[in-house]
Design an enzyme around this catalytic site. Structure first.
Site, mmCIF file in Angstrom:
data_model
loop_
_atom_site.group_PDB
_atom_site.id
_atom_site.type_symbol
_atom_site.label_atom_id
_atom_site.label_comp_id
_atom_site.label_asym_id
_atom_site.label_seq_id
_atom_site.Cartn_x
_atom_site.Cartn_y
_atom_site.Cartn_z
ATOM 1 N N GLU A 76 -39.669 20.987 -1.619
ATOM 2 C CA GLU A 76 -40.051 21.437 -0.286
ATOM 3 C C GLU A 76 -40.545 22.880 -0.375
ATOM 4 O O GLU A 76 -39.873 23.695 -0.991
ATOM 5 C CB GLU A 76 -38.864 21.351 0.674
ATOM 6 C CG GLU A 76 -38.258 19.979 0.799
ATOM 7 C CD GLU A 76 -38.600 19.262 2.093
ATOM 8 O OE1 GLU A 76 -39.337 19.848 2.915
ATOM 9 O OE2 GLU A 76 -38.154 18.132 2.264
ATOM 10 N N ARG B 90 -32.460 13.575 2.033
ATOM 11 C CA ARG B 90 -32.819 14.583 1.041
ATOM 12 C C ARG B 90 -33.805 13.966 0.070
ATOM 13 O O ARG B 90 -33.617 12.848 -0.419
ATOM 14 C CB ARG B 90 -31.585 15.079 0.265
ATOM 15 C CG ARG B 90 -30.577 15.804 1.125
ATOM 16 C CD ARG B 90 -31.117 17.175 1.547
ATOM 17 N NE ARG B 90 -30.207 17.888 2.411
ATOM 18 C CZ ARG B 90 -30.385 18.078 3.711
ATOM 19 N NH1 ARG B 90 -31.449 17.577 4.304
ATOM 20 N NH2 ARG B 90 -29.527 18.770 4.419
ATOM 21 N N HIS C 158 -40.599 16.622 7.789
ATOM 22 C CA HIS C 158 -39.163 16.915 7.835
ATOM 23 C C HIS C 158 -38.699 17.155 9.267
ATOM 24 O O HIS C 158 -38.038 18.147 9.579
ATOM 25 C CB HIS C 158 -38.859 18.121 6.948
ATOM 26 C CG HIS C 158 -37.423 18.166 6.498
ATOM 27 N ND1 HIS C 158 -37.036 18.804 5.356
ATOM 28 C CD2 HIS C 158 -36.294 17.646 7.003
ATOM 29 C CE1 HIS C 158 -35.731 18.695 5.195
ATOM 30 N NE2 HIS C 158 -35.264 17.988 6.196
#
Length: 164
Positions: free
Chosen positions: A110, A81, A129
């Site tokens: 994000e 994260r 990601h």
């Protein structure tokens, strides 16, 4: 851990739970410590790879103080994260040469703003990601989703809820 041992890396880990010694040996983990050992581990590792969930206690696990404990040649890898790392402090550490580099697959915001200075540094590699996107992971996610559809249709609560 298995992949890292192929590169003759010594594997140390921090976890809130303990694991069977045989499992740790099979994974090549030479040291498993509690969260209280994180500062010690950070100060002696060459590569620090983050694999933990984000909550109020883990936000900015790597802050300016902890980044300052790292070796100037060490690299941070974050596939968990984005907010586990204070990105402003990461930029300062990287730009000043206090750490060697960073590999980021996740970002504090994000989608990321790739114009931010931290992402422009030559010692930073970013990926979109996708670190957890493997055939096995995708298969497990699909099976979990199908199981939850069946559970909801049967009047049961879905598994793995994140809103609890």
């Amino acid at each position: 851990a298995r992949r890292a041992t192929a590169f003759d890396m010594q594997i140390s880990a921090i976890d809130v739970q303990s694991f069977d010694a045989d499992l740790l040996t099979s994974l090549g983990v030479s040291c498993l410590g509690p969260p209280e050992d994180l500062d010690r581990l950070v100060s002696c590792c060459d590569y620090l790879s983050l694999h933990l969930h984000l909550n109020d206690q883990t936000r900015h696990t790597l802050d300016a103080r902890r980044l300052g404990l790292m070796r100037d040649t060490a690299c941070v890898i974050n596939v968990a994260r984005g907010a586990l790392i204070d990105e402003a402090a990461l930029y300062d550490a990287l730009a000043a040469g206090r750490i060697g580099g960073a590999g980021l697959d996740v970002f504090a915001r994000e989608p990321p703003d790739h114009t931010l200075p931290v992402y422009q540094l030559p010692n930073v590699v970013t990926t979109p990601h996708t670190a957890g996107t493997t055939y096995l992971t995708s298969s497990k996610r699909a099976a979990c989703a199908a199981e939850n559809v069946d559970r909801i249709a049967s009047g049961l609560m879905p598994r793995y809820r994140i809103d609890q």
